[in-house]
Design a protein around this motif. Structure first.
Motif, PDB file in Angstrom:
ATOM      1  N   GLU A  60      -8.402  -1.489   4.250  1.00  0.00           N
ATOM      2  CA  GLU A  60      -7.813  -1.888   2.965  1.00  0.00           C
ATOM      3  C   GLU A  60      -8.602  -3.061   2.378  1.00  0.00           C
ATOM      4  N   THR A 104       0.836  -1.204   0.000  1.00  0.00           N
ATOM      5  CA  THR A 104       0.000   0.000   0.000  1.00  0.00           C
ATOM      6  C   THR A 104       0.869   1.252   0.000  1.00  0.00           C
ATOM      7  N   LEU A 134      -4.585  -1.963  -5.863  1.00  0.00           N
ATOM      8  CA  LEU A 134      -4.222  -0.647  -5.325  1.00  0.00           C
ATOM      9  C   LEU A 134      -4.196   0.413  -6.434  1.00  0.00           C
ATOM     10  N   PRO A 187      -8.564   0.745  -7.464  1.00  0.00           N
ATOM     11  CA  PRO A 187      -9.487   0.195  -6.449  1.00  0.00           C
ATOM     12  C   PRO A 187     -10.950   0.418  -6.837  1.00  0.00           C
ATOM     13  N   TYR A 207      -5.157  10.142  -1.804  1.00  0.00           N
ATOM     14  CA  TYR A 207      -5.690   9.158  -2.770  1.00  0.00           C
ATOM     15  C   TYR A 207      -6.081   9.815  -4.098  1.00  0.00           C
ATOM     16  N   LEU A 250      -7.498  -4.675  -0.626  1.00  0.00           N
ATOM     17  CA  LEU A 250      -6.705  -5.427  -1.614  1.00  0.00           C
ATOM     18  C   LEU A 250      -6.785  -6.927  -1.328  1.00  0.00           C
TER      19      LEU A 250
END
Ligand code: NAD
Ligand code: UGA
Length: 469
Positions: free
Chosen positions: A157, A16, A168, A171, A195, A159
């Protein structure tokens, strides 16, 4: 320059943060861990986890704006945003043992953040935690903080291992939960800005803290529930002559159901599905909701049933005993494209076969012999612990041999058992394998990857999940 520090250089923290560093050249990212060998590995050519595409991302930004360090306190003190991505395993002792999340690593991280901080910070829950954890963390931080302002955000998260980099980069959504105060909203915006370097704004969802925390547990529970649902159907398919792949295809065409995550298997594994559902069950029980708890518990129970059913079917089809018989185990990781074995169904299946005195030849392209031996000789409750916190492997596994080739594993074997859907298992030379095996030669495909008709033509007796014999 904004400074980010991430506590925990594991399967989540490492990838990440590497992607944040790649996508945000204006941000300095330092990943820290108390387990020094992991940090050494992150700084070497052999990263501590196998994840397609990860090497490339790390190579592009390590030493520029991405750093891995064991100097935990220094980097926390310097950071504006502190992500906490430490492990949150199932408690093995005390109140809630076997179900509740063990927040000891989280609590010690929070106390350390409070101790070393000299400036205001945003503290981000990246680990999966029980709903309301932010309240406890806030208490620890504000009671020790000497007037420093901490804003807690929940940013779970989503993932999946094996596709972490792809997940990632692109997403489905990023979820940010925070306090609905002016300071809370400002903190949410600061994380949103990170982000927004690469995630479209409409995919960044902002909620209150408790919705974000609970959404993570809910997402994993729904995903695991789909697998247990299709696995439950697979048992009925085997009993009736229906084919579970055809059933999945037929129901998945309904757009309300959708086609993804409907592959019947020997059972789901991985560090999170079981742990997060048990945690959800515990939270329901604590909130006086036993019916809701029982509903979700069943998802885990069906998963256990599926593994047991698979072993029983193997033993009964091999004339009711596997004692002294050689079985080639192909695949040990909990899914393809990862070396992770946490809660892999292979552990239960192999232990079941060993219990019936089978001789196992195990091959997995990414899992070491040491890891396999550690997993097989460990009590279930100890498996959630990170490697450095596990007790040393107690017994030599005399019935187990690990080999580095599928052909080697199958030489002289009575049966082959496929437990991970590695692509290479689809294209093996099964004629060559058959020629080298004891007869009758069995294949037990726990992932539905082989071409059943082709193998039957060769002469194998093939058992799959949820398909007619
Ligand atoms: P992990 O065990 O791979 O990594 C956690 C790391 O945190 C370990 O290296 C450990 O040494 C370190 N650590 C523990 N206490 C620390 C401290 N006080 N300071 C610094 N480092 C510390 O775990 P993971 O798989 O990365 O999972 C982390 C969290 O993310 C869990 O809550 C998990 O549920 C969640 N999660 C995992 C995945 C996944 O695919 N593995 C996906 C989504 C969410
Ligand atoms: C899962 C979720 O997919 C992620 O969104 C989440 O972030 C993560 O858990 C987490 O919280 O840790 P992961 O466990 O890495 O990711 O991998 P999955 O692809 O979900 O597979 C989990 C298990 O289910 C594997 O053993 C896989 O083989 C099995 N599976 C998956 C099936 O048996 N059938 C399917 O159709 C899909």
């Amino acid at each position: 320059m904004v400074k980010i520090c991430c506590l925990g250089a594991g399967y989540v923290g490492g990838p990440t943060m590497a992607v944040i560093a790649l996508k945000c050249p204006d941000i300095e990212v330092v990943v820290v861990d108390i387990f020094e060998p992991r940090i050494i590995a992150w700084n070497s050519d052999h990263l501590p986890i196998y994840e397609p595409g990860l090497d490339d991302v790390v190579k592009q930004c390590r030493g520029k704006n991405l750093f891995f360090s064991k100097d935990v306190e220094k980097h926390v003190a310097e950071a504006d945003i502190v992500f906490v991505s430490v492990n949150t395993p199932t408690k093995t002792q005390g109140l809630g043992a076997g179900k509740a999340a063990d927040l000891a690593y989280w609590e010690s991280a929070a106390r350390m953040i409070a101790d070393v901080s000299r400036t205001d910070k945003i503290v981000v829950e990246k680990s999966t935690v029980p709903v309301k954890t932010a309240e406890a963390i806030e208490k620890i931080l504000t009671h020790n903080s000497k007037g420093i302002n901490f804003q807690i955000l929940s940013n779970p998260e989503f993932l999946a291992e094996g596709t972490a980099i792809q997940d990632l980069f692109n997403p489905d959504r990023v979820l940010i939960g925070g306090r609905e105060t002016p300071e809370g909203k400002k903190a949410i915006q600061a994380l949103k800005d990170v982000y927004a370097h690469w995630v479209p704004l409409e995919r960044i969802i902002c909620t209150n803290l408790w919705s974000a925390e609970l959404s993570k547990l809910a997402a994993n529970a729904f995903l695991a529930q789909r697998i247990s649902s299709v696995n439950a159907m697979s048992a009925l398919c085997e009993a009736t002559g229906a084919d579970v792949s055809q059933v999945s295809h037929a129901i998945g065409k309904d757009t309300r159901i959708g086609p993804k995550f409907l592959n019947a298997s020997v059972g789901f594994g991985g560090s999170c599905f079981q742990k997060d559902i048990l945690n959800l069950v515990y939270i329901c029980e604590c909130n006086g909701l036993p019916e809701v708890a029982t509903y979700w518990k069943q998802v885990v129970q069906v998963n256990e049933y599926q593994k047991t059913r698979f072993v029983n079917r193997m033993v009964s089809s091999m004339f009711n005993t596997v004692s002294g018989k050689k079985i080639a185990i192909l695949g040990f990781a909990f899914k393809k494209d990862t070396g992770d074995t946490r809660e892999t169904p292979a552990i239960g299946v192999c232990q079941g076969l060993l219990g019936d005195k089978a001789i196992l030849n195990i091959y997995d392209p990414q899992v070491s012999q040491e890891q396999i031996q550690r997993d097989l000789s460990m009590h279930k409750s100890e498996l959630d612990r990170p490697p450095h916190l596990q007790p040393a492997s107690p017994t030599a596994m005399k019935q187990v041999t690990c080999v580095w080739d599928a052909y080697e594993a199958a030489k002289g074997a009575h049966g082959i058992c496929i437990l991970t859907e590695w692509d290479e298992f689809k294209t093996l030379d099964y004629q060559k394998i058959y020629d080298d095996m004891q007869k009758p030669a069995f294949v037990f495909d726990g992932r539905n990857v082989v071409d059943v008709d082709k193998l039957r033509q060769i002469g194998f007796i093939v058992y799959t999940i949820g398909k007619p014999l």
